[in-house]
Design a protein around this motif. Structure first.
Motif, short mmCIF file in Angstrom:
data_model
loop_
_atom_site.label_atom_id
_atom_site.label_comp_id
_atom_site.label_asym_id
_atom_site.label_seq_id
_atom_site.Cartn_x
_atom_site.Cartn_y
_atom_site.Cartn_z
N UNK A 90 32.86 -15.39 62.33
CA UNK A 90 31.46 -15.32 61.87
C UNK A 90 31.00 -13.87 61.79
N UNK A 91 31.37 -13.09 62.78
CA UNK A 91 31.00 -11.66 62.78
C UNK A 91 31.64 -10.95 61.60
N UNK A 92 32.91 -11.24 61.34
CA UNK A 92 33.59 -10.61 60.21
C UNK A 92 32.95 -11.01 58.88
N UNK A 93 32.54 -12.26 58.79
CA UNK A 93 31.86 -12.71 57.56
C UNK A 93 30.56 -11.95 57.34
N UNK A 94 29.80 -11.75 58.42
CA UNK A 94 28.55 -10.99 58.31
C UNK A 94 28.83 -9.55 57.88
N UNK A 95 29.85 -8.94 58.50
CA UNK A 95 30.19 -7.56 58.13
C UNK A 95 30.64 -7.47 56.68
N UNK A 96 31.37 -8.46 56.22
CA UNK A 96 31.84 -8.47 54.84
C UNK A 96 30.67 -8.62 53.87
N UNK A 97 29.72 -9.46 54.21
CA UNK A 97 28.54 -9.61 53.37
C UNK A 97 27.76 -8.30 53.32
N UNK A 98 27.65 -7.62 54.45
CA UNK A 98 26.95 -6.34 54.50
C UNK A 98 27.67 -5.31 53.64
N UNK A 99 29.00 -5.27 53.76
CA UNK A 99 29.77 -4.31 52.97
C UNK A 99 29.64 -4.59 51.48
N UNK A 100 29.64 -5.86 51.09
CA UNK A 100 29.47 -6.19 49.67
C UNK A 100 28.07 -5.83 49.18
N UNK A 101 27.07 -6.05 50.02
CA UNK A 101 25.70 -5.68 49.65
C UNK A 101 25.59 -4.17 49.46
N UNK A 102 26.16 -3.41 50.42
CA UNK A 102 26.10 -1.95 50.31
C UNK A 102 26.88 -1.47 49.10
N UNK A 103 28.01 -2.09 48.81
CA UNK A 103 28.81 -1.68 47.66
C UNK A 103 28.08 -1.98 46.36
N UNK A 104 27.35 -3.08 46.30
CA UNK A 104 26.63 -3.41 45.07
C UNK A 104 25.40 -2.52 44.89
N UNK A 105 24.81 -2.03 45.99
CA UNK A 105 23.62 -1.19 45.88
C UNK A 105 23.98 0.26 45.60
#
Length: 140
Positions: A90-105
């Motif tokens: 679950x923690x890795x999924x959250x970090x992955x979502x954060x990384x994808x959000x930062x990469x898209x921004x």
């Protein structure tokens, strides 16, 4: 046609082996048989010793196996492990979502790629660094 006198004794031919040659041949045959018998007995004795050594080794290994089985402790699964695994996923999924959000921004940020083991990682190192200040910020 040949005339044959049936009243004369037949003469012995002298083309075969002589009695001395026969005795010598028989002696050589007996020597060969005795040598072969001795060699067979020696082989049989050596095979018996090898079998005895193998039997002793097998018994020693059986004793060692029994000792290992007596001291073996079956591994026990930690009951907390599945819970910890779920939390980490679950923690890795959250970090992955954060990384994808930062990469898209950030349009200049490297895109994440999936690896064959299911984790997502950035592209390999070796990409050019914009300036020294950016590199210093990344290290700290």
């Amino acid at each position: 046609m040949q005339n044959v006198n049936l009243f004369q004794q037949e003469q012995r031919r002298h083309g075969g082996p002589k009695p001395r040659q026969m005795a010598l041949g028989l002696a050589l045959l007996l020597i060969g048989i005795v040598l072969h018998g001795g060699w067979s007995v020696w082989q049989w004795h050596a095979a018996g010793q090898a079998a005895e050594r193998a039997q002793q080794l097998a018994e020693a290994e059986q004793a060692r196996l029994a000792q290992f089985k007596a001291s073996y402790r079956e591994p026990v699964l930690d009951p907390q492990l599945p819970k910890q695994l779920a939390e980490r996923e679950a923690q890795n999924g959250q970090l992955l979502q954060l990384a994808e959000y930062l990469a898209s921004s950030m349009p200049s940020a490297p895109k994440l790629r999936a690896d064959p083991h299911g984790a997502r990682r950035p592209p390999p190192a070796g990409r050019p660094v914009a300036d020294k200040d950016t590199a210093a910020r990344r290290r700290s």
